[in-house]
Design an enzyme around this catalytic site. Structure first.
Site, PDB file in Angstrom:
ATOM      1  N   ASP A  39       7.557  -7.415   7.958  1.00 40.05           N
ATOM      2  CA  ASP A  39       7.403  -8.800   8.407  1.00 40.05           C
ATOM      3  C   ASP A  39       8.763  -9.467   8.546  1.00 40.05           C
ATOM      4  O   ASP A  39       9.011 -10.254   9.445  1.00 40.05           O
ATOM      5  CB  ASP A  39       6.576  -9.608   7.412  1.00 40.05           C
ATOM      6  CG  ASP A  39       5.122  -9.210   7.458  1.00 40.05           C
ATOM      7  OD1 ASP A  39       4.332  -9.800   6.719  1.00 40.05           O
ATOM      8  OD2 ASP A  39       4.780  -8.294   8.233  1.00 40.05           O
ATOM      9  N   ASP A  43      10.333 -11.224  11.724  1.00 41.88           N
ATOM     10  CA  ASP A  43      10.770 -12.617  11.716  1.00 41.88           C
ATOM     11  C   ASP A  43      12.212 -12.771  12.184  1.00 41.88           C
ATOM     12  O   ASP A  43      12.554 -13.742  12.850  1.00 41.88           O
ATOM     13  CB  ASP A  43      10.620 -13.217  10.312  1.00 41.88           C
ATOM     14  CG  ASP A  43       9.157 -13.439   9.979  1.00 41.88           C
ATOM     15  OD1 ASP A  43       8.831 -13.585   8.800  1.00 41.88           O
ATOM     16  OD2 ASP A  43       8.334 -13.460  10.914  1.00 41.88           O
ATOM     17  N   SER A  88       1.367  -9.940  -7.880  1.00 41.81           N
ATOM     18  CA  SER A  88       0.620  -8.798  -7.355  1.00 41.81           C
ATOM     19  C   SER A  88       0.242  -7.900  -8.529  1.00 41.81           C
ATOM     20  O   SER A  88       0.512  -8.231  -9.684  1.00 41.81           O
ATOM     21  CB  SER A  88       1.441  -8.057  -6.315  1.00 41.81           C
ATOM     22  OG  SER A  88       2.677  -7.723  -6.878  1.00 41.81           O
ATOM     23  N   LEU A  89      -0.377  -6.789  -8.228  1.00 42.29           N
ATOM     24  CA  LEU A  89      -0.839  -5.881  -9.277  1.00 42.29           C
ATOM     25  C   LEU A  89      -0.092  -4.576  -9.178  1.00 42.29           C
ATOM     26  O   LEU A  89       0.178  -4.090  -8.077  1.00 42.29           O
ATOM     27  CB  LEU A  89      -2.325  -5.578  -9.065  1.00 42.29           C
ATOM     28  CG  LEU A  89      -3.336  -6.662  -9.396  1.00 42.29           C
ATOM     29  CD1 LEU A  89      -4.719  -6.228  -8.968  1.00 42.29           C
ATOM     30  CD2 LEU A  89      -3.317  -6.934 -10.891  1.00 42.29           C
ATOM     31  N   GLU A 118     -13.437  -4.419 -12.145  1.00 44.58           N
ATOM     32  CA  GLU A 118     -13.949  -5.180 -11.004  1.00 44.58           C
ATOM     33  C   GLU A 118     -13.672  -4.425  -9.723  1.00 44.58           C
ATOM     34  O   GLU A 118     -12.800  -3.565  -9.690  1.00 44.58           O
ATOM     35  CB  GLU A 118     -13.196  -6.518 -10.877  1.00 44.58           C
ATOM     36  CG  GLU A 118     -13.524  -7.530 -11.909  1.00 44.58           C
ATOM     37  CD  GLU A 118     -12.615  -8.756 -11.787  1.00 44.58           C
ATOM     38  OE1 GLU A 118     -12.080  -9.033 -10.706  1.00 44.58           O
ATOM     39  OE2 GLU A 118     -12.447  -9.410 -12.822  1.00 44.58           O
ATOM     40  N   LYS A 120     -12.005  -4.022  -6.109  1.00 47.45           N
ATOM     41  CA  LYS A 120     -10.806  -4.545  -5.462  1.00 47.45           C
ATOM     42  C   LYS A 120     -11.176  -4.823  -4.013  1.00 47.45           C
ATOM     43  O   LYS A 120     -11.253  -3.917  -3.184  1.00 47.45           O
ATOM     44  CB  LYS A 120      -9.647  -3.546  -5.564  1.00 47.45           C
ATOM     45  CG  LYS A 120      -8.332  -4.109  -5.051  1.00 47.45           C
ATOM     46  CD  LYS A 120      -7.192  -3.184  -5.433  1.00 47.45           C
ATOM     47  CE  LYS A 120      -5.816  -3.695  -5.071  1.00 47.45           C
ATOM     48  NZ  LYS A 120      -5.669  -4.528  -3.914  1.00 47.45           N
ATOM     49  N   ASP A 122     -11.089  -5.812  -0.256  1.00 48.02           N
ATOM     50  CA  ASP A 122     -10.039  -5.621   0.733  1.00 48.02           C
ATOM     51  C   ASP A 122     -10.016  -6.812   1.688  1.00 48.02           C
ATOM     52  O   ASP A 122     -10.567  -6.769   2.787  1.00 48.02           O
ATOM     53  CB  ASP A 122     -10.283  -4.318   1.502  1.00 48.02           C
ATOM     54  CG  ASP A 122      -9.017  -3.828   2.164  1.00 48.02           C
ATOM     55  OD1 ASP A 122      -7.953  -4.436   1.946  1.00 48.02           O
ATOM     56  OD2 ASP A 122      -9.093  -2.833   2.910  1.00 48.02           O
ATOM     57  N   ARG A 141      -1.722 -16.684  -0.281  1.00 52.46           N
ATOM     58  CA  ARG A 141      -0.780 -16.147  -1.260  1.00 52.46           C
ATOM     59  C   ARG A 141       0.669 -16.337  -0.799  1.00 52.46           C
ATOM     60  O   ARG A 141       1.534 -16.638  -1.596  1.00 52.46           O
ATOM     61  CB  ARG A 141      -1.070 -14.660  -1.477  1.00 52.46           C
ATOM     62  CG  ARG A 141      -0.108 -14.012  -2.441  1.00 52.46           C
ATOM     63  CD  ARG A 141      -0.554 -12.606  -2.803  1.00 52.46           C
ATOM     64  NE  ARG A 141       0.336 -12.067  -3.809  1.00 52.46           N
ATOM     65  CZ  ARG A 141       1.502 -11.496  -3.554  1.00 52.46           C
ATOM     66  NH1 ARG A 141       1.902 -11.383  -2.299  1.00 52.46           N
ATOM     67  NH2 ARG A 141       2.265 -11.057  -4.521  1.00 52.46           N
ATOM     68  N   GLU A 177     -10.752 -13.706  -3.273  1.00 56.49           N
ATOM     69  CA  GLU A 177     -10.497 -13.005  -2.028  1.00 56.49           C
ATOM     70  C   GLU A 177     -11.408 -13.530  -0.927  1.00 56.49           C
ATOM     71  O   GLU A 177     -12.600 -13.722  -1.153  1.00 56.49           O
ATOM     72  CB  GLU A 177     -10.807 -11.515  -2.283  1.00 56.49           C
ATOM     73  CG  GLU A 177     -10.085 -10.579  -1.397  1.00 56.49           C
ATOM     74  CD  GLU A 177      -8.664 -10.268  -1.888  1.00 56.49           C
ATOM     75  OE1 GLU A 177      -8.178 -10.881  -2.867  1.00 56.49           O
ATOM     76  OE2 GLU A 177      -8.044  -9.411  -1.252  1.00 56.49           O
ATOM     77  N   TYR A 229     -12.369 -14.598  -8.527  1.00 56.36           N
ATOM     78  CA  TYR A 229     -12.253 -13.761  -9.724  1.00 56.36           C
ATOM     79  C   TYR A 229     -11.210 -14.204 -10.734  1.00 56.36           C
ATOM     80  O   TYR A 229     -10.849 -13.445 -11.627  1.00 56.36           O
ATOM     81  CB  TYR A 229     -12.005 -12.304  -9.331  1.00 56.36           C
ATOM     82  CG  TYR A 229     -10.904 -12.112  -8.295  1.00 56.36           C
ATOM     83  CD1 TYR A 229      -9.599 -12.461  -8.566  1.00 56.36           C
ATOM     84  CD2 TYR A 229     -11.203 -11.567  -7.044  1.00 56.36           C
ATOM     85  CE1 TYR A 229      -8.610 -12.289  -7.631  1.00 56.36           C
ATOM     86  CE2 TYR A 229     -10.206 -11.384  -6.093  1.00 56.36           C
ATOM     87  CZ  TYR A 229      -8.920 -11.750  -6.385  1.00 56.36           C
ATOM     88  OH  TYR A 229      -7.942 -11.586  -5.460  1.00 56.36           O
ATOM     89  N   LYS A 320      -6.403   2.631  -6.946  1.00 52.19           N
ATOM     90  CA  LYS A 320      -6.725   2.610  -5.513  1.00 52.19           C
ATOM     91  C   LYS A 320      -7.412   3.914  -5.123  1.00 52.19           C
ATOM     92  O   LYS A 320      -7.023   4.998  -5.574  1.00 52.19           O
ATOM     93  CB  LYS A 320      -5.450   2.446  -4.698  1.00 52.19           C
ATOM     94  CG  LYS A 320      -4.734   1.135  -5.015  1.00 52.19           C
ATOM     95  CD  LYS A 320      -4.727   0.206  -3.852  1.00 52.19           C
ATOM     96  CE  LYS A 320      -3.427   0.310  -3.091  1.00 52.19           C
ATOM     97  NZ  LYS A 320      -3.381  -0.614  -1.962  1.00 52.19           N
ATOM     98  N   CYS A 414      -9.225   7.811  37.525  1.00 51.67           N
ATOM     99  CA  CYS A 414     -10.495   7.504  36.884  1.00 51.67           C
ATOM    100  C   CYS A 414     -11.391   8.741  36.918  1.00 51.67           C
ATOM    101  O   CYS A 414     -11.559   9.348  37.983  1.00 51.67           O
ATOM    102  CB  CYS A 414     -11.161   6.342  37.617  1.00 51.67           C
ATOM    103  SG  CYS A 414     -12.816   5.991  37.014  1.00 51.67           S
ATOM    104  N   CYS A 417     -14.497   7.718  39.440  1.00 44.82           N
ATOM    105  CA  CYS A 417     -14.378   7.406  40.876  1.00 44.82           C
ATOM    106  C   CYS A 417     -13.036   7.853  41.443  1.00 44.82           C
ATOM    107  O   CYS A 417     -12.752   7.650  42.606  1.00 44.82           O
ATOM    108  CB  CYS A 417     -14.586   5.917  41.113  1.00 44.82           C
ATOM    109  SG  CYS A 417     -13.190   4.924  40.544  1.00 44.82           S
ATOM    110  N   CYS A 432      -9.416   1.158  35.314  1.00 45.55           N
ATOM    111  CA  CYS A 432      -9.744   1.626  36.660  1.00 45.55           C
ATOM    112  C   CYS A 432      -9.885   0.370  37.499  1.00 45.55           C
ATOM    113  O   CYS A 432     -10.712  -0.494  37.197  1.00 45.55           O
ATOM    114  CB  CYS A 432     -11.052   2.409  36.641  1.00 45.55           C
ATOM    115  SG  CYS A 432     -11.689   2.630  38.320  1.00 45.55           S
ATOM    116  N   CYS A 438     -16.753   1.629  41.301  1.00 44.46           N
ATOM    117  CA  CYS A 438     -16.728   2.652  40.254  1.00 44.46           C
ATOM    118  C   CYS A 438     -18.065   2.589  39.507  1.00 44.46           C
ATOM    119  O   CYS A 438     -18.388   1.561  38.898  1.00 44.46           O
ATOM    120  CB  CYS A 438     -15.543   2.387  39.327  1.00 44.46           C
ATOM    121  SG  CYS A 438     -15.458   3.528  37.945  1.00 44.46           S
TER     122      CYS A 438
END
Ligand code: IVH
Length: 677
Positions: A39, A43, A88-89, A118, A120, A122, A141, A177, A229, A320, A414, A417, A432, A438
């Site tokens: 990221d 940026d 974070s975890l 629990e 996780k 997504d 976050r 989440e 949670y 995970k 294609c 056609c 196409c 077509c």
């Protein structure tokens, strides 16, 4: 960046290069969910482009990625500093490491350790702040220290309580989440496909993108959901995490349900492992995606003693799930041509069991994806199913490749056609261009027209459409209304009764409202919602056909892309002939007159902006039409009134003042239409 002395021609070249780069990475990120730069790197490129464009505005194009939602959206939400950093975890994929984590905690001498297991989820982490039982702020976050205020969008999520019940703390924050359930994701993609938009890649990225939309009324249609949670605050009356979560459930939050085994308080390593093994199998049957299990030490006192590392709490960790993977031979690659002419390569595989289902086919998405995999005839491919529902081919087992095997390349023509395929700049898909002749495109358009969400014609399924086309009875949607009983029963397998049903179905479809007819026409980018907006704004085919680009753009949510597509459609002579024939056939090309409550706003154009106290923005808009007025999305010289709510943008206000548009608040408006206090 040092811009002094940069030559215009160099700036121009650099801007063009940066534009290409950024568009490419935007796509990888948003559409393919496969970012290849960080990221931060993205940026940096974006910032360079913005600076160059500011210095050399003559080279800044309207379609620059600097003006795209993906790039500049973060500037439009306010930055908020988290009261409690959003950490974070730590995580692991290995069961041994997990056991070590638990043993390490036991060795610290804490007694009667309970571990809460629990799911996780997504999705996207969110922090919700409540004061005196009212939702006051929802923040993303972000980087953990600071996030973005997306309250307007979060308010539209049905499972987020706006007002609490029960015995809640006066001030607190609750974290959890936001995610998109699989059904909602599939529905959204079906809609996108039916209006000729590309499919979204996965529920998580779609949820993240949705939360950052500028128009919360669109967010509201996306079916986002939540699990909360974690409760944060001063002097909270709980001794443990599980107690806090249970209490939050009684205040009105959607919290993990213990009876469904979404949360379990474990007192031994064995219990933790059983929970993990259970969900490793069962996750494929959940209505939402999870990517692992989160373990948290239950007692707050224990949590305090364990403390934090620089990035994450020592009292929690994530296990995970590894994506499930198999190797299977690739049998062949088909190229499917859709209704819009888009080509999708699809791999046919030797059927193989994976995560509870048999996989036979997997989409290869587009030419870039194929290129990346570098498939050869007879290859054995790795197929993976992670959290996601659709399996994907992630690579080739090169040890099994036959050295003489030929490369499988994308087509130049294609397959249906033989027209030369085109790939428009900035798009990933090949098309196409032969939309008039077509066969799958022509048949696809007719199938779309008769489909359930469009004209919903009973007795006319996809196969019958194919048959009618092949028999030369139907070449376009208007031909359907010229079908006769004799013609129909001349088809193979078409009994008297079925022909009768079909004709009745066609007869009934003449009653379909205008917005469904417009959607059924299959104008590119005109999905169900857009069709509704257009018919509401223009009321009749005549008015829509005569609408200028400006008039189209004035409609809320109609942008350049849709507007041009509509203009192009009605300019096309063949389409004009088809539409004309449909009018002759008696289809509805006029909106039903709305029941007017009054005509106090007759001939008036109103713009509604901001947030209101007594009624929602949507309700105000309805009140405008039901009292004879017209809604517009932006202030122009044609605007009569601007109804200003809280948080209205200053540029709108300035424009209205400059143009001498009359301003009204919520009460003025309600009084005007006779509802005032
Ligand atoms: S607790 C300090 N519980 O996973 C601990 N996180 O990798 C804060 N997540 O940013 C997180 N399900 O977005 C927690 N049951 C769960 C979760 C969960 C999903 C996400 C969350 C967090 C990320 C950490």
């Amino acid at each position: 960046m040092y811009l002094y002395g940069v030559k215009p021609e160099d700036a121009k070249e650099r801007i063009s290069l940066l534009t290409k780069e950024l568009n490419h990475h935007n796509r990888l990120y948003y559409v393919e969910a496969n970012p290849q730069i960080t990221d931060q790197a993205f940026d940096a490129l974006l910032k360079e482009l913005e600076q160059l464009e500011a210095a050399f505005p003559q080279f800044a194009s309207d379609n620059s990625p600097s003006k795209r939602v993906g790039g500049d959206i973060t500037k439009r939400f306010q930055t908020v500093t988290h009261e409690y950093p959003m950490l974070s975890l730590s995580n692991t994929y290995s069961e041994e490491e997990l056991v070590e984590w638990i043993e390490r905690i036991e060795k610290t001498g804490l007694d009667a350790i309970e571990i809460v297991a629990e799911l996780k989820y997504d999705g996207v982490a969110i922090g919700l702040r409540y004061e005196e039982g009212q939702l006051v702020r929802a923040v993303t976050r972000g980087d953990g220290e600071q996030g973005e205020d997306i309250t307007m969008n979060v308010r539209t999520i049905k499972t987020v309580p706006l007002v609490l019940s029960g015995d809640y703390p006066e001030k607190f924050e609750i974290r959890g989440e936001v995610f998109m359930p699989i059904d909602a994701f599939n529905r959204l993609n079906e809609d996108r496909e039916s209006s000729g938009d590309e499919r979204f890649a996965n529920p998580r990225n779609t949820a993240a993108g949705t939360l950052k939309l500028q128009d919360s009324s669109v967010v509201a249609t996306r079916g986002l959901d939540t699990f909360l949670y974690g409760v944060y605050g001063h002097n909270l009356p709980f001794e443990s995490h599980a107690d806090a979560v249970r209490a939050a459930g009684t205040w009105g939050f959607k919290t993990p349900d213990e009876s469904q085994r979404y949360l379990q308080v474990c007192t031994s390593v064995n219990e933790v492992m059983a929970f993990i093994h259970y969900w490793e199998e069962q996750r494929h049957f959940l209505p939402f995606e999870i990517d692992g299990i989160v373990l948290k030490i239950n007692a707050y006192d224990h949590q305090r003693k364990l403390g934090f590392t620089a990035k994450s709490p020592r009292w929690a960790t994530a296990f995970k799930f590894k994506a499930k993977q198999v190797v299977t031979p690739l049998l062949s690659v088909d190229f499917q041509v859709g209704r819009t002419g888009a080509l999708t390569p699809v791999a046919n595989l030797l059927p193989v069991q994976l995560g509870g289902t048999t996989v036979k086919r997997a989409s290869l998405h587009n030419a870039d994806q194929m290129e990346k995999l570098d498939l050869h005839a007879g290859d054995h491919v790795f197929v993976e199913k992670g959290g996601e529902i659709i399996p994907k081919i992630v690579g080739v087992d090169l040890s099994k490749r036959n050295q003489e095997a030929t490369r499988i390349s994308f087509l130049a023509n294609c397959p249906e056609c033989h027209a030369t395929l085109v790939r428009r700049e900035g798009e990933a898909q090949h098309f196409c261009p032969n939309d008039k002749a077509c066969p799958p495109q022509v048949i696809g358009r007719i199938q779309h027209f008769v489909s359930r969400k469009a004209m919903n014609i009973d007795g006319l399924g996809e196969e019958t459409v194919q048959q009618l086309y092949e028999a030369g009875l139907v070449k376009n949607v208007a031909d359907l209304y010229a079908l006769t009983h004799e013609g129909l029963i001349s088809l193979e397998r078409m009994a008297d009764k079925s022909a009768e049903n079909l004709l009745t179905g066609l007869q009934k479809s003449r009653e379909m409202p205008f917005d469904r007819v417009l959607f059924a026409l299959g104008i590119r980018f005109v999905g169900e919602t857009v069709a509704k907006k257009l018919t509401e704004a223009f009321g009749s085919l005549d008015q829509l056909q005569q609408a200028s680009l400006e008039a189209l753009l004035e409609v809320h949510e109609i942008g350049e892309r849709i507007a041009h597509s509509v203009l192009e459609f009605f300019k096309d002579e063949d389409q004009q002939a088809i539409v004309h024939a449909l009018v002759q056939a008696g289809l509805r090309f006029e909106s039903e007159a709305k029941v007017l409550v009054s005509n106090v706003l007759e001939g008036k154009v109103l713009v509604v902006s901001g947030v209101f106290e007594q009624v929602s923005r949507e309700q105000i808009k309805e009140l405008i039409t039901s009292n004879g007025g017209k809604n517009a999305s932006s202030v122009s010289s044609k605007t009569d009134y601007l109804i200003a709510g809280e948080g209205m943008g200053p540029s709108k206000l300035k424009k209205a003042t400059d143009l001498g548009v009359q301003l009204m608040n919520e009460n003025d408006f309600l009084t005007l239409i006779g509802y005032g206090k």
